[in-house]
Design an enzyme around this catalytic site. Structure first.
Site, PDB file in Angstrom:
ATOM      1  N   SER A 141       0.887  -1.367   0.104  1.00  0.00           N
ATOM      2  CA  SER A 141       0.086   0.103   0.000  1.00  0.00           C
ATOM      3  C   SER A 141       0.799   1.451  -0.053  1.00  0.00           C
ATOM      4  CB  SER A 141      -1.008   0.053   1.355  1.00  0.00           C
ATOM      5  OG  SER A 141      -1.735   1.260   1.280  1.00  0.00           O
ATOM      6  N   HIS A 163       2.853  12.131  -0.979  1.00  0.00           N
ATOM      7  CA  HIS A 163       2.354  13.447  -1.064  1.00  0.00           C
ATOM      8  C   HIS A 163       3.503  14.248  -1.406  1.00  0.00           C
ATOM      9  CE1 HIS A 163      -1.009  12.480   1.551  1.00  0.00           C
ATOM     10  NE2 HIS A 163      -0.461  11.532   2.384  1.00  0.00           N
ATOM     11  N   HIS A 174      -2.222   7.354  -5.076  1.00  0.00           N
ATOM     12  CA  HIS A 174      -2.374   5.925  -4.170  1.00  0.00           C
ATOM     13  C   HIS A 174      -2.328   4.624  -4.812  1.00  0.00           C
ATOM     14  CE1 HIS A 174      -5.451   3.159  -2.234  1.00  0.00           C
ATOM     15  NE2 HIS A 174      -4.805   2.936  -1.408  1.00  0.00           N
ATOM     16  N   ASN A 215      -2.309   0.081  -4.259  1.00  0.00           N
ATOM     17  CA  ASN A 215      -2.490  -0.957  -3.334  1.00  0.00           C
ATOM     18  C   ASN A 215      -2.689  -2.113  -4.096  1.00  0.00           C
ATOM     19  OD1 ASN A 215      -5.018  -2.363  -1.648  1.00  0.00           O
ATOM     20  ND2 ASN A 215      -3.385  -1.908  -0.545  1.00  0.00           N
ATOM     21  N   ARG A 262      -3.444  -6.376  -2.915  1.00  0.00           N
ATOM     22  CA  ARG A 262      -3.661  -7.172  -1.576  1.00  0.00           C
ATOM     23  C   ARG A 262      -4.170  -8.717  -2.035  1.00  0.00           C
ATOM     24  NH1 ARG A 262      -7.028  -3.374  -2.125  1.00  0.00           N
ATOM     25  NH2 ARG A 262      -9.302  -3.681  -2.135  1.00  0.00           N
ATOM     26  N   HIS A 292      -4.952   7.400 -16.983  1.00  0.00           N
ATOM     27  CA  HIS A 292      -6.042   6.236 -17.351  1.00  0.00           C
ATOM     28  C   HIS A 292      -5.660   5.378 -18.548  1.00  0.00           C
ATOM     29  CE1 HIS A 292      -9.648   6.974 -14.437  1.00  0.00           C
ATOM     30  NE2 HIS A 292      -9.023   8.074 -14.434  1.00  0.00           N
ATOM     31  N   HIS A 311     -19.726  12.772   1.873  1.00  0.00           N
ATOM     32  CA  HIS A 311     -20.242  14.338   2.513  1.00  0.00           C
ATOM     33  C   HIS A 311     -19.811  15.604   1.508  1.00  0.00           C
ATOM     34  CE1 HIS A 311     -16.058  13.757   4.519  1.00  0.00           C
ATOM     35  NE2 HIS A 311     -15.896  15.067   4.312  1.00  0.00           N
TER      36      HIS A 311
END
Lengths: 273, 273
Positions: free
Chosen positions: A89, A93, A103, A105, A107, A144, A174
């Site tokens: 992972s 920044h 980002h 990851n 797994r 992409h 939110h």
């Protein structure tokens, strides 16, 4: 590649290749940062992890974490028996506000039913890009395109499906919008042909650097103002909100009694609200 | 004081008195910050809120939020019918690292069963102190003494009970320690005598400023280094972690479709990981 050992070995190798590639970017951008490694043990079972963190000039902070843990019960699933989970992972920044946060990851998970019997094995992963207030169509398109190129050899249907899943997963409820410009995301992936699934999964692992590095190259030396820096710090705050409020990996980490420092080392070096 | 109108009126009045007191501290500390108010409407029902935020020199950022919302179903409780919730919530983030962060909240809630019939009414609230890496026994003692003095008139058992509840509530599980030096906390409080309960609740409301102001007075002009500032920013990061991962008010806010800006305006102006 089918045994746990082979999978772990692939993940650790990829970790090292990514760290080297990032250190090269740091160096060529005039920075002096180096990855520092810290290992941890899984307190609720066997195994642990290795976190690698760089705090440099080009990479204000990036973390690349490998972990491999096993325990008696899959976290958050009372019907589960013994589990094994291993993954890589990463979050970057960047110092330059014009350079997006990335980002990545992948797994691999095995979980057996509580009563014994045949277990399940599945894969998850993906990568996505989050501009810190400064989106560039060129970057989005190229990122992409690289994701599509990584997936197409394993089925033309995968990129459309996984990029749609990323749009849904990387949404901040939110604010009712995506946290960035998307990418690809898959979870609980299993066709029944593990060897084939792992090839696709490894394709995503190999696809990450070619997707990200050209973007970084274009942005890490871009001119920016103090106002741009403030914009970046406020965008990073939204990244924190997403990761702590909604991210499944973070929640899995805390629920499984994972190492807090390793779970939180993806947090930005500085964020403003 | 028993009707919704009286309760809301008390809360808004207290809000204004607290804002005035903080502006006086800001002014006397040489700052020029003023509270700015922004109203919002509750999208999932009736009512809304008023958030007051100051970004000054003494108060790097503080937010005092009043809200009063009603809806068809108490958030997170499918067996619930119509509810009404009103409260005051505040957090102070001081510029000076030697000055602690303070949090205060009081809330009043009514919820009826889904099928109709007699509803429940309960109270919650409290205040607590979180040094940003620089705890002072003198501050802790005085803050707790003030909390005890506010509660004792309503029963000598309250302070021990509520301060124990604060120790439990304001614990960061992933660090297995309290986030600060505690205070008082109560939730779902109802003895059946609403008038009496509200008097205690109001006692907590009145007790907050006398608990906090002497602490601020002692610390806002203390000398500090750049290293102290870094310590403060890292402590604030843990405050963010607690609020987004565990705080019931934050979770209630998001679950109830509350205003994201109002829920998050308690976040620190700057935090470092």
């Amino acid at each position: 590649m089918k045994t746990r050992e082979e999978i772990v070995s692939y993940l650790k190798g990829l970790r090292s290749r990514i760290c080297e590639a990032f250190e090269k970017v740091e160096r060529e951008g005039g920075g002096t940062g180096r990855f520092e490694r810290k290992d941890w043990s899984y307190s609720k079972g066997a195994g642990g992890g290795e976190m690698s963190v760089i705090r440099g000039q080009v990479f204000e902070k990036a973390a690349v974490n490998w972990s491999g843990v096993e325990g008696a019960k899959f976290p958050g699933d009372d019907a589960s028996g013994p589990f094994f989970a291993t993954g890589l992972s990463l979050i970057t920044h960047m110092s330059n506000p014009k350079a997006p946060t990335a980002h990545f990851n992948i797994r691999y998970i095995e979980a057996a039913p509580a009563g014994g019997g045949a277990g399940r094995r599945w894969l998850g992963g993906g990568f996505d890009l989050t501009p810190m207030g400064f989106p560039y169509d060129e970057d989005t398109r190229q990122f992409h395109d690289a994701a599509r190129a990584a997936l197409d050899p394993f089925g033309k249907e995968l990129y459309p499906r996984f990029s749609q899943a990323a749009r849904e997963y990387f949404t901040i409820p939110h604010y009712q919008r995506e946290r960035g410009v998307g990418g690809v995301f898959f979870d609980h992936f299993s066709t029944g042909d593990l060897e084939r699934d792992l090839a696709m999964w490894r394709g995503v692992g190999e696809g990450f650097l070619p997707a990200l590095l050209p973007v970084l190259e274009r942005r890490i030396a871009a001119p920016y103002s103090e106002a741009d820096r403030q914009t970046q710090l406020k965008r990073r705050a939204q990244y924190v909100e997403f990761n702590l409020l909604y991210d499944r990996g973070t929640q899995f980490g805390f629920r499984s009694g994972g190492n807090a420092e390793a779970i939180l080392c993806s947090m930005p070096p500085l964020a403003a609200w």
